[in-house]
Scaffold this motif. Structure first.
Motif, PDB file in Angstrom:
ATOM      1  N   CYS A  74       1.643   9.557   1.640  1.00 10.73           N
ATOM      2  CA  CYS A  74       2.162   8.180   1.624  1.00 10.73           C
ATOM      3  C   CYS A  74       3.608   8.233   2.131  1.00 10.73           C
ATOM      4  CB  CYS A  74       2.134   7.607   0.208  1.00 10.73           C
ATOM      5  SG  CYS A  74       0.515   7.628  -0.587  1.00 10.73           S
ATOM      6  N   ARG A  77       7.322   7.466   0.321  1.00 13.15           N
ATOM      7  CA  ARG A  77       7.130   7.170  -1.101  1.00 13.15           C
ATOM      8  C   ARG A  77       8.280   7.772  -1.915  1.00 13.15           C
ATOM      9  NH1 ARG A  77       2.663   4.893  -3.175  1.00 13.15           N
ATOM     10  NH2 ARG A  77       2.530   4.866  -5.431  1.00 13.15           N
ATOM     11  N   ALA A  89      -0.193   6.809  -6.918  1.00 14.69           N
ATOM     12  CA  ALA A  89      -0.799   7.648  -5.880  1.00 14.69           C
ATOM     13  C   ALA A  89      -1.028   9.058  -6.422  1.00 14.69           C
ATOM     14  CB  ALA A  89       0.090   7.688  -4.641  1.00 14.69           C
ATOM     15  N   GLU A 107      -9.313  10.890   0.983  1.00 14.48           N
ATOM     16  CA  GLU A 107     -10.379   9.932   1.298  1.00 14.48           C
ATOM     17  C   GLU A 107     -11.259   9.665   0.090  1.00 14.48           C
ATOM     18  OE1 GLU A 107     -10.666   7.940   3.947  1.00 14.48           O
ATOM     19  OE2 GLU A 107      -8.731   8.836   4.427  1.00 14.48           O
ATOM     20  N   GLY A 111      -8.875   6.749  -0.083  1.00 15.31           N
ATOM     21  CA  GLY A 111      -8.301   6.616   1.249  1.00 15.31           C
ATOM     22  C   GLY A 111      -6.818   6.292   1.173  1.00 15.31           C
ATOM     23  N   LEU A 112      -6.165   6.349   2.307  1.00  9.90           N
ATOM     24  CA  LEU A 112      -4.718   6.086   2.334  1.00  9.90           C
ATOM     25  C   LEU A 112      -4.356   4.742   1.734  1.00  9.90           C
ATOM     26  CD1 LEU A 112      -3.644   7.536   5.801  1.00  9.90           C
ATOM     27  CD2 LEU A 112      -3.213   8.478   3.532  1.00  9.90           C
ATOM     28  N   LEU A 113      -5.107   3.716   2.089  1.00 13.32           N
ATOM     29  CA  LEU A 113      -4.793   2.381   1.577  1.00 13.32           C
ATOM     30  C   LEU A 113      -5.003   2.321   0.060  1.00 13.32           C
ATOM     31  CD1 LEU A 113      -3.847  -0.424   2.388  1.00 13.32           C
ATOM     32  CD2 LEU A 113      -6.235  -1.072   2.689  1.00 13.32           C
ATOM     33  N   GLY A 114      -6.105   2.848  -0.425  1.00 13.29           N
ATOM     34  CA  GLY A 114      -6.394   2.814  -1.859  1.00 13.29           C
ATOM     35  C   GLY A 114      -5.453   3.667  -2.690  1.00 13.29           C
ATOM     36  N   CYS A 116      -2.212   4.889  -1.574  1.00 14.10           N
ATOM     37  CA  CYS A 116      -0.791   4.607  -1.348  1.00 14.10           C
ATOM     38  C   CYS A 116      -0.338   3.218  -1.785  1.00 14.10           C
ATOM     39  CB  CYS A 116      -0.438   4.842   0.112  1.00 14.10           C
ATOM     40  SG  CYS A 116      -0.662   6.580   0.605  1.00 14.10           S
ATOM     41  N   THR A 117      -1.249   2.307  -2.064  1.00 14.43           N
ATOM     42  CA  THR A 117      -0.846   0.983  -2.538  1.00 14.43           C
ATOM     43  C   THR A 117      -0.749   0.916  -4.050  1.00 14.43           C
ATOM     44  OG1 THR A 117      -3.150   0.217  -2.469  1.00 14.43           O
ATOM     45  CG2 THR A 117      -1.766  -0.241  -0.524  1.00 14.43           C
ATOM     46  N   ARG A 118      -1.086   1.976  -4.733  1.00 16.58           N
ATOM     47  CA  ARG A 118      -0.980   2.009  -6.195  1.00 16.58           C
ATOM     48  C   ARG A 118       0.463   2.327  -6.571  1.00 16.58           C
ATOM     49  NH1 ARG A 118      -4.881   5.511  -9.198  1.00 16.58           N
ATOM     50  NH2 ARG A 118      -4.075   4.170 -10.805  1.00 16.58           N
TER      51      ARG A 118
END
Length: 162
Positions: A74, A77, A89, A107, A111-114, A116-118
């Protein structure tokens, strides 16, 4: 520090253990870092102010393990040593490593979105909990500091002497 590894200044015993050339670091680095038929994952931060050095080669990286620099997963971060324990993350990757076969997998962890958005780990809200935690620590003696002037002796299991 003088040649004796002692100082007139008090510090946590773990501080003495983290400073080269401590007996603890020598024992920790004496053998295979990843023994046995176990999957190893090391998740670490470029901004760790205690575990050093992180560059050019990270002391957190394990030979024979999967090494995840959280800022490589990420980018940007802002996670330091203490914040690793509440970062969302980091939690997603740790949870993946503990609950699925093999090492942590970005993954598989969302995944990156799931991942890194935490922001915070599930159930953690350090902003609203910080005042209560600090009040408790000050009431109980922040943070139960018992200074030491030298590295403590190693336990026999660390030296192989048991």
């Amino acid at each position: 520090l003088g040649g004796s590894g002692e100082s007139p200044f008090g510090c946590f015993e773990s501080c003495w253990q983290m400073m080269p050339p401590s007996q603890y670091l020598a024992a920790l680095n004496a053998d295979d870092e990843t023994p046995g038929d176990i999957d190893y994952t090391s998740i670490y931060s470029a901004f760790d102010e205690l575990v050093q050095p992180q560059f050019p080669e990270s002391t957190s990286a394990l030979d024979g393990g999967t090494n995840l620099l959280i800022q490589a997963v990420c980018p940007g971060r802002p996670v330091d040593h203490a914040f690793m324990m509440v970062d969302g993350a980091v939690e997603a990757l740790v949870r993946d490593a503990f609950t699925k076969p093999g090492t942590a997998d970005v993954e598989r962890a969302g995944g990156l979105l799931g991942v890194c958005t935490r922001t915070f780990m599930d159930g953690a809200d350090p902003v609203s909990h910080a005042p209560a935690i600090m009040a408790r620590d000050f009431q109980e003696g922040f943070p139960n500091f018992h200074p030491s002037n030298a590295e403590p002796p190693l336990e026999c299991y660390a030296t192989g002497g048991c």
